[in-house]
Design an enzyme around this catalytic site. Structure first.
Site, PDB file in Angstrom:
ATOM      1  CE  LYS A 157      -4.188  -1.827   0.572  1.00  0.00           C
ATOM      2  NZ  LYS A 157      -5.584  -1.414  -0.275  1.00  0.00           N
ATOM      3  CE  LYS A 211     -10.527  -5.521  -2.731  1.00  0.00           C
ATOM      4  NZ  LYS A 211     -10.095  -4.165  -2.362  1.00  0.00           N
TER       5      LYS A 211
HETATM    6 MG   LIG Z   1      -7.002  -2.264  -3.714  1.00  0.00          MG
END
Ligand SMILES: [Mg+2]
Length: 367
Positions: free
Chosen positions: A161, A260
């Site tokens: 990240k 997702k």
């Molecule tokens: Mg992502």
């Protein structure tokens, strides 16, 4: 015949804080959905919205409201097949995470009624799935330590990240120690198209992909950026439905998609994206939402499908939790997770843990 639906609000602290460009997460809430039939068989789903709308518009509370006021009242005892849910859910626009939690519970129930493992219903063929892990740290040294630990566990893909302020620092430090690590970054929409220097430098680190560099709802800008980059762009936040996936592919906004299940509205939409992406040679991977074991089990089933060719965010339960709400817990061994041969999602509820984490329960009999 269906009997009832039970919603449970649960919460648990994360073992360590999860940092990303949008915020820091230390505690996780979820809604666990149990759909029961008249024979006492239960199907399980999990709502993966967060407590506040920092990642998507939906929250745990909006999901609870939509489930209770609209989605559950639209159901009835005679619902024969989970395919029929899409039509029923079409009366509610959006609210995909609420729909997904409920749809997942129905698919689990249906596969148990059919006495089949869930993934086999959809033609999943893998008996084990390669696992990737997310490095979400606020410190380069800690990130390097995490990579060392996860390497020992054999994870096959490392996602870091990053923000525009730390991306180069993190990635150059990691590349210095791990030249050939299967590495990618996730910017969570924090980069801007005019940051040419950042993209030029990132493009030289032979990353697997740059995930969601630009704004969550801007396919055109991503298309523009992809033309300038050697590194594939992967869209995550932008892929909110089958139609968005179709548009992204048509505009060449990305070369890879992250699916997702919760964000796209459940199994039906995830399958539609899978089939369309395969037809267009777009590789997929299965994204994670820092979820509990029920959602992980559905994700694992999704990742057994042929189009999921890149290791997804399928880390061990112990990555985030002291104890998970299912048994056996999901465990990565040598970078892989074995797919259970049991019927349904392939795991049982750990009632001790589920009861301990439950803050609120409500049951709705179906008429
Ligand atoms: Mg992502």
């Amino acid at each position: 015949m269906l009997k009832s639906i039970t919603l449970r609000m649960i919460s648990a602290p994360l073992k360590q804080p999860f940092y990303n460009a949008l915020g820091t997460l230390t505690e996780r809430e979820a809604i666990i959905i149990e759909v029961k039939d008249q024979n006492g068989i239960s199907g399980w789903g999990e709502v993966v919205a967060f407590s506040s709308p920092w990642y998507t518009e939906e929250t745990i509370k909006t999901c609870y409201y939509v489930l209770k006021e609209y989605l559950i009242p639209a159901l009835h005892q005679e619902l024969k097949h989970p395919h029929n849910l899409q039509k029923i859910f079409a009366t509610v626009r959006g609210h995909y995470m609420a729909k997904s939690g409920l749809e997942c519970a129905f698919w689990d129930l249906y596969s148990k009624q059919q006495k089949q493992p869930l993934y086999k219903l959809f033609g999943g063929s893998r008996e084990e799935v390669e696992a990737g892990v997310v490095i979400a740290s606020n410190d380069v040294k800690k990130a390097l330590q995490q990579i060392e630990v996860y390497q020992a566990e054999g994870y096959k893909r490392y996602k870091v990240k990053v923000s525009p302020h730390n991306a180069i620092e993190y990635i150059s430090a990691i590349r210095k120690e791990y030249e050939d690590l299967p590495l990618m970054v996730d910017a969570n929409s924090s980069f801007a198209l005019d940051n040419q220097e950042l993209f030029r430098r990132l493009d030289d680190f032979h990353l697997m992909m740059i995930e969601q560099p630009l704004e969550h709802d801007d396919l055109l800008l991503h298309s523009e950026l992809q033309k300038q980059l050697k590194t594939p762009i992967c869209l995550d936040e932008s892929i909110t439905s089958f139609n968005m996936a179709k548009n992204a592919i048509a505009l060449q906004s990305a070369k890879i998609l992250c699916v997702k299940m919760g964000r796209v509205g459940g199994w039906s939409q995830a399958l539609a994206i899978h089939n369309y992406s395969m037809q267009h040679d777009i590789p997929l991977w299965c994204g994670g939402m820092i979820e509990f074991g029920i959602s992980r089990a559905h994700n694992l089933a999704l990742a057994t499908l042929d189009g999921f060719t890149i290791p997804g965010d399928i880390s061990s339960s112990s990555r985030f939790w002291e104890e998970d709400i299912v048994e056996p817990e999901l465990t990565v061994v040598n970078g892989k997770v074995k797919v259970s041969a049991e019927i349904g999602i392939g795991c049982q509820i750990n009632w001790t843990v589920l009861n301990k984490l439950t803050n609120y329960i409500e049951t709705f009999p179906l008429k």
